[in-house]
Design a protein around this motif. Sequence first.
Motif, short mmCIF file in Angstrom:
data_model
loop_
_atom_site.label_atom_id
_atom_site.label_comp_id
_atom_site.label_asym_id
_atom_site.label_seq_id
_atom_site.Cartn_x
_atom_site.Cartn_y
_atom_site.Cartn_z
N SER A 156 2.13 11.22 4.00
CA SER A 156 1.01 11.48 3.09
C SER A 156 -0.10 12.22 3.82
O SER A 156 -0.38 11.95 4.98
N SER A 166 1.14 4.35 6.69
CA SER A 166 0.91 3.73 8.00
C SER A 166 1.88 2.56 8.15
O SER A 166 2.40 2.04 7.16
N LYS A 217 6.31 5.77 -3.17
CA LYS A 217 5.13 5.73 -4.03
C LYS A 217 5.56 5.53 -5.48
O LYS A 217 6.54 6.13 -5.94
N GLN A 266 0.38 5.21 0.85
CA GLN A 266 0.03 4.94 2.23
C GLN A 266 1.29 4.86 3.09
O GLN A 266 2.26 4.21 2.71
N GLN A 275 3.79 -2.74 5.91
CA GLN A 275 3.84 -2.23 4.54
C GLN A 275 4.92 -2.94 3.71
O GLN A 275 4.87 -2.93 2.49
N ASP A 279 0.83 -1.21 0.00
CA ASP A 279 0.00 0.00 0.00
C ASP A 279 0.87 1.26 0.00
O ASP A 279 0.41 2.33 -0.37
N ASN A 311 -5.87 0.83 9.17
CA ASN A 311 -4.47 1.27 9.04
C ASN A 311 -4.02 1.90 10.35
O ASN A 311 -4.72 2.76 10.90
N TYR A 338 -4.65 10.61 3.95
CA TYR A 338 -5.36 9.77 4.90
C TYR A 338 -5.51 10.46 6.25
O TYR A 338 -4.60 11.15 6.71
#
Length: 300
Positions: free
Chosen positions: A264, A166, A198, A164, A228, A159, A248, A267
Motif C-alpha cells: 500500500s 505493516s 483489502k 494496511q 495483522q 487493519d 505500525n 502509509y
Amino acid sequence: MQTQYNSNKITKARESVYNFIRGNKIKPSNDEGILLRFKLNKSDILPIQKNVKKIIFKSLKIFFKKNFKKVDNFLQIYEKEIFQLPIITPSGSFQPKKEIIKEYNDLHNSMVKLLSKFQLLQHIDKAAFVGLRIKKGESIKKKKEYDKRSYSTNKIHSDAWNGQTSDSVISIMVFGDIKNNCIQFYKPLNIKRNFLKKIKDFSDGKKYYKNLKYLGKSLKNELVIFDQLCLHRTHIRSKKSRLSIDLNVHWKKNKANNFFDKSSKRYNYFDLKKWTKLDYSKIKQYKITFKETLEKFKNN
C-alpha cells in the motif's frame, strides 16, 4: 482440506515473524503467537505519559489562548475542550502541527528508547509515525451510528482489511478509562488463503474465517504487539475517553511470510536508521499551524 492447510500454513508463518522476540533475553510476559504482551513499570510508561500531557496542554493553550490547570484527571475535566481541537481527525488521531513539533519529537524519542530497552528496536525494518489517538466514550445511540460505517473499528477486523500492510501494531494504553474503553483481541481459526486482502467493509471479514478464539483485551501498563492476523476491535463500555499510542512496524523477516494482498502507498514508512532520528518538523504535512488548520476546516 486445502483451506485447512492454507490456514495452518499462514498462521504458523505469521507467528514465526516474532521468533526474534522469543530469542531475546527480555521475553514477553504473555505470548499468543500473533499477540505478544510486555509489562511496563512506572519508569517505562512515565516518559510517554509526560510527553502526551505536554502535547495536550500546549495544544489547549494555543487553541483556546489561555492556560489550563495541570491536573491528573485532565482527560475527564477537559474532555469537551480536547475534542474541539482542530488537530484531531474524525477517527481520533492527533495530527502534529508546527507549534507542537518539539513535543511530538520528544514523544517519538521516548518510544525509541522504550523499544530499545525491550530489545525490539534492532529488529525493526521500517516504521511509521508514532500515533497518538483518543477514543471517546460512547452512548448506545452513538455506538449504533458509528457501527454503520464500513470501517468502524467497533467491528472485529484486521487493519489489513483497510489496506494496511505493516506486519503489526505496537500499542500502549496511556490515559483514561482503560478498563472499559479498550481493545479486544481474537485469533481467527480456519482462515482462507486471501485472509489479509483489502475488503470493502469490516463486516465482510467473517467470510474469511470459521471461528474465533478470544485472546483478552488491552491492559494498563502494558506494551502490546499484535500481528495483522490478530483480529481486534474497539470495546467501549464507558462514557469516559482514553488516550493511547500506536505504531505500525515492518520487522526484519522472511518475505515469504507476508501473505498480504499487495503493498500500500497510503502509509509513510521510514527505514530504521531514519526513523530513530526522525524530525517531525521536516515532514511537509506537519509544518502547518493551528490557525492554518482551522481555516482549512472552515473552507471545506
